[in-house]
Write a protein that holds these residues in place. Structure first.
Motif, PDB file in Angstrom:
ATOM      1  N   VAL B 194      48.860  42.473  33.825  1.00 59.19           N
ATOM      2  CA  VAL B 194      48.869  41.482  34.908  1.00 59.19           C
ATOM      3  C   VAL B 194      47.915  41.887  36.030  1.00 59.19           C
ATOM      4  N   PHE B 195      47.804  43.193  36.264  1.00 62.79           N
ATOM      5  CA  PHE B 195      46.913  43.676  37.331  1.00 62.79           C
ATOM      6  C   PHE B 195      45.444  43.428  36.951  1.00 62.79           C
ATOM      7  N   CYS B 196      45.108  43.654  35.682  1.00 67.23           N
ATOM      8  CA  CYS B 196      43.738  43.387  35.230  1.00 67.23           C
ATOM      9  C   CYS B 196      43.409  41.910  35.372  1.00 67.23           C
ATOM     10  N   ASP B 197      44.393  41.049  35.098  1.00 69.23           N
ATOM     11  CA  ASP B 197      44.163  39.609  35.275  1.00 69.23           C
ATOM     12  C   ASP B 197      43.983  39.257  36.752  1.00 69.23           C
ATOM     13  N   ILE B 198      44.761  39.904  37.612  1.00 67.69           N
ATOM     14  CA  ILE B 198      44.610  39.663  39.056  1.00 67.69           C
ATOM     15  C   ILE B 198      43.204  40.069  39.500  1.00 67.69           C
ATOM     16  N   ILE B 199      42.758  41.241  39.064  1.00 68.22           N
ATOM     17  CA  ILE B 199      41.424  41.718  39.438  1.00 68.22           C
ATOM     18  C   ILE B 199      40.363  40.699  39.016  1.00 68.22           C
ATOM     19  N   ARG B 200      40.513  40.214  37.793  1.00 67.22           N
ATOM     20  CA  ARG B 200      39.568  39.227  37.267  1.00 67.22           C
ATOM     21  C   ARG B 200      39.556  37.973  38.139  1.00 67.22           C
ATOM     22  N   GLN B 201      40.743  37.445  38.428  1.00 67.10           N
ATOM     23  CA  GLN B 201      40.793  36.213  39.218  1.00 67.10           C
ATOM     24  C   GLN B 201      40.292  36.434  40.643  1.00 67.10           C
ATOM     25  N   GLU B 202      40.655  37.562  41.247  1.00 65.30           N
ATOM     26  CA  GLU B 202      40.232  37.809  42.635  1.00 65.30           C
ATOM     27  C   GLU B 202      38.716  37.949  42.738  1.00 65.30           C
ATOM     28  N   ILE B 203      38.120  38.664  41.800  1.00 67.42           N
ATOM     29  CA  ILE B 203      36.660  38.826  41.831  1.00 67.42           C
ATOM     30  C   ILE B 203      35.987  37.470  41.613  1.00 67.42           C
ATOM     31  N   ASP B 204      36.581  36.693  40.738  1.00 64.99           N
ATOM     32  CA  ASP B 204      36.044  35.377  40.437  1.00 64.99           C
ATOM     33  C   ASP B 204      36.150  34.427  41.648  1.00 64.99           C
ATOM     34  N   GLU B 205      37.314  34.417  42.297  1.00 65.88           N
ATOM     35  CA  GLU B 205      37.524  33.498  43.425  1.00 65.88           C
ATOM     36  C   GLU B 205      36.864  33.970  44.721  1.00 65.88           C
ATOM     37  N   GLU B 206      36.736  35.252  44.876  1.00 66.80           N
ATOM     38  CA  GLU B 206      36.077  35.873  46.034  1.00 66.80           C
ATOM     39  C   GLU B 206      36.821  35.776  47.360  1.00 66.80           C
ATOM     40  N   GLU B 207      37.565  34.697  47.606  1.00 64.77           N
ATOM     41  CA  GLU B 207      37.991  34.460  48.991  1.00 64.77           C
ATOM     42  C   GLU B 207      39.059  35.427  49.516  1.00 64.77           C
ATOM     43  N   ARG B 208      39.713  36.171  48.658  1.00 58.31           N
ATOM     44  CA  ARG B 208      40.673  37.175  49.142  1.00 58.31           C
ATOM     45  C   ARG B 208      40.142  38.606  48.991  1.00 58.31           C
ATOM     46  N   GLU B 214      31.740  49.992  42.810  1.00 55.13           N
ATOM     47  CA  GLU B 214      31.590  49.928  41.355  1.00 55.13           C
ATOM     48  C   GLU B 214      32.955  49.956  40.648  1.00 55.13           C
ATOM     49  N   ASN B 215      33.851  50.839  41.121  1.00 53.98           N
ATOM     50  CA  ASN B 215      35.108  51.060  40.406  1.00 53.98           C
ATOM     51  C   ASN B 215      36.378  50.612  41.112  1.00 53.98           C
ATOM     52  N   PHE B 216      36.248  50.163  42.361  1.00 57.20           N
ATOM     53  CA  PHE B 216      37.459  49.766  43.093  1.00 57.20           C
ATOM     54  C   PHE B 216      37.305  48.383  43.732  1.00 57.20           C
ATOM     55  N   LEU B 217      38.432  47.679  43.749  1.00 54.79           N
ATOM     56  CA  LEU B 217      38.496  46.383  44.435  1.00 54.79           C
ATOM     57  C   LEU B 217      39.474  46.507  45.604  1.00 54.79           C
ATOM     58  N   THR B 218      39.058  46.024  46.777  1.00 57.60           N
ATOM     59  CA  THR B 218      39.963  45.949  47.922  1.00 57.60           C
ATOM     60  C   THR B 218      40.147  44.477  48.242  1.00 57.60           C
ATOM     61  N   TYR B 219      41.408  44.034  48.214  1.00 56.00           N
ATOM     62  CA  TYR B 219      41.662  42.601  48.401  1.00 56.00           C
ATOM     63  C   TYR B 219      42.983  42.389  49.118  1.00 56.00           C
ATOM     64  N   VAL B 220      43.162  41.156  49.591  1.00 54.58           N
ATOM     65  CA  VAL B 220      44.412  40.758  50.236  1.00 54.58           C
ATOM     66  C   VAL B 220      45.200  39.972  49.191  1.00 54.58           C
ATOM     67  N   PRO B 221      46.400  40.422  48.815  1.00 51.80           N
ATOM     68  CA  PRO B 221      47.116  39.769  47.711  1.00 51.80           C
ATOM     69  C   PRO B 221      47.423  38.294  47.968  1.00 51.80           C
ATOM     70  N   TYR B 222      47.384  37.528  46.915  1.00 50.09           N
ATOM     71  CA  TYR B 222      47.647  36.077  46.971  1.00 50.09           C
ATOM     72  C   TYR B 222      48.980  35.772  47.656  1.00 50.09           C
TER      73      TYR B 222
END
Lengths: 334, 334
Positions: B194-208, B214-222
């Motif tokens: 589920v976390f890999c899917d979240i990463i995919r969607q967040e990178i795709d949507e960009e807005e959060r 290269e190896n880390f994503l920092t985002y605000v959870p949906y």
């Protein structure tokens, strides 16, 4: 419009209520109080949305003075939607912020609180809870009604005037789901209500009991998360708080329990900030055999730290047995 | 001795740590700070229990000055038992307070914090996390290691000197169990993390998204519970934080992410109190396919109120999209 969003990992729903950031606040960032205009005082009835319930003197008009308990929609509601729409957002789930958010103004008196009110006034407050609970329950989109009270800034209050709140939600909140699941597991294993077994053991052991009346037990839970956390629970089995409506004497007795417990808190803990939270069965679920309504009362003596957030694993520095003993030794009429 | 007790309804474990009430406190009940003796300053090494790890200048002795990161057992530990005994208490369950509670003193500098430290120093702190994590993991009685940081009184800190903590427990804490259960349900349904899917969607949507490396994503959870709540998550699948030990470059990169994010917090939110909490897989469970380690960072801008306690149902007044946008617009090197 407000929105409900679900965390796909924990399945926890969150309310996005962007207007609530604008609500007035009696408390500055520092802990001292400001003197501000109070929308809940006599004469200021126009500054709230129109009342949905009031106990008031005969001949007085709605939304004017003359009431002793008054219930109004929250001006900055967490939930306010008129239509319930459920939608996906990619892999995520959301729905419109359908629901109710009301304020129970407990008294016209600005400078009092649960530890100073008369038993008669507390009874009227509980009656307001029961009436609104049973009224809103008729809306078939509502799955849960949360009645709660925040007293003091540290407990999350933004206004000082004594008030409780009610939030009615189109989903069953996570903590209630956890309790239901645990209670059901226990029931499946033992064919008994876990709460009834707790009541039995607590009365038998005595050391975590604060006091009892004929129909209610007040005790400090065995695995308390917070110092002096207390529970008020009916000794008879009932999953639905709303059933109190049938029995005025029981409400009188419960008002006496509130009166007694909050006066003990005031004396032992020096009038602490606190939260009161009602736990009761969700609607449209068959929980009658294994769930049991109760009030949780949490004095807010300490801040909640990262460990607790990260893990849901609480560190309590006062034993439940000592907490109960401290509260028990104060003599107090019921 | 400390004790663990389990709530029979929610199955939540609570630590009773009666001595922790006696620990020193830099903060009075009011929010201002007191100037007190600091057990974490250079020259005061004797006032802590003996160090279990220190990065220190060659030729300096343990428990003397000359270190740049120092790890010591907590003097007022939440868990400290030497033997793990499990017992019933009537219908309830308890065990001895077996475990570890350590303090990672992040720097000898008293008046700094994550938003002011160098990338080099942050890297050393993360190295200390990783080293102690993998060392304590060898104890087969330990099921989970919680690494966390409380900055500021409102976030639950009792001392101002920059420090993180580690608590190793003989049970899996409730929040982690909830995440595991949810992640497993998702995996069973979709055969993906589920976390890999979240990463995919967040990178795709960009807005959060706040920023990526290269190896880390920092985002605000949906479904953020709190305004400006943020997550740091590795983009590659890994359930075990301890595996970082194999890759010094990845730790350098993660230190850069910390550096960047906390400097954004300082500028956008005016140096708020905050909690940092590591979520990683428990031991001796096969979670490799469906769990994914990450850090949760929660600025403590508001108090938590009764509704949240009662329901686990949070009201957030800042949209995740706005929070991410606010944090994103601050340019910051990585």
């Amino acid at each position: 419009m407000n929105e409900l969003r679900k965390d796909p990992i924990t399945k926890r729903w969150v309310i996005l209520a962007l207007d609530r950031g604008k609500r007035p606040n009696d408390y500055s960032y520092k802990e001292e109080e400001k003197e501000t205009y109070c929308p809940f005082d006599y004469g200021n009835e126009e500054s709230t949305p129109q009342e949905v319930l009031a106990f008031r003197n005969e001949g007085t008009k709605p939304d004017s003075s003359g009431w002793w308990v008054r219930v109004v929609p929250n001006k900055f509601p967490a939930l306010n939607g008129k239509e319930l729409n459920k939608e996906p957002h990619g892999m995520y789930d959301k729905m419109t912020g359908y629901g109710y958010h009301e304020v129970i103004v407990e008294t016209p008196e600005h400078n009092t609180n649960f530890s100073e009110m008369s038993k008669k006034q507390l009874k009227e407050v509980i009656w307001a809870y029961v009436k609104r609970f049973n009224e809103i329950k008729k809306d078939k989109n509502i799955k849960y009604i949360q009645i709660f009270k925040n007293k003091g800034k540290r407990a999350g209050a933004s206004l000082k005037h004594p008030h409780s709140q009610l939030i009615a939600t189109p989903i069953i909140p996570m903590t209630i789901l956890d309790e239901l699941e645990g209670a059901k597991d226990y029931y499946n294993f033992r064919d008994r209500c876990v709460f009834c077994d707790i009541i039995r053991q607590e009365i038998d052991e005595e050391e975590r009991v604060v006091f009892q009346t004929e129909n209610f037990l007040t005790y400090v839970p065995y695995a308390s998360r917070f110092p002096y956390e207390s529970s008020i629970i009916p000794k008879f089995h009932s999953d639905n708080f709303g059933e109190l409506e049938k029995d005025d004497e029981l409400i009188t007795e419960l008002a006496g329990v509130f009166y007694n417990l909050f006066r003990r808190f005031k004396r032992v803990l020096k009038d602490p900030p606190f939260n009161v939270v009602l736990h009761t069965a969700p609607f449209a679920e068959d929980t009658n055999e294994f769930y049991h309504w109760h009030f949780e009362i949490i004095p807010r003596l300490t801040n909640i730290a990262g460990f607790e957030w990260g893990t849901g694993f609480y560190i309590n520095t006062v034993s439940p047995e000592k907490a109960a003993k401290d509260l028990r030794k104060e003599e107090e009429e019921i």
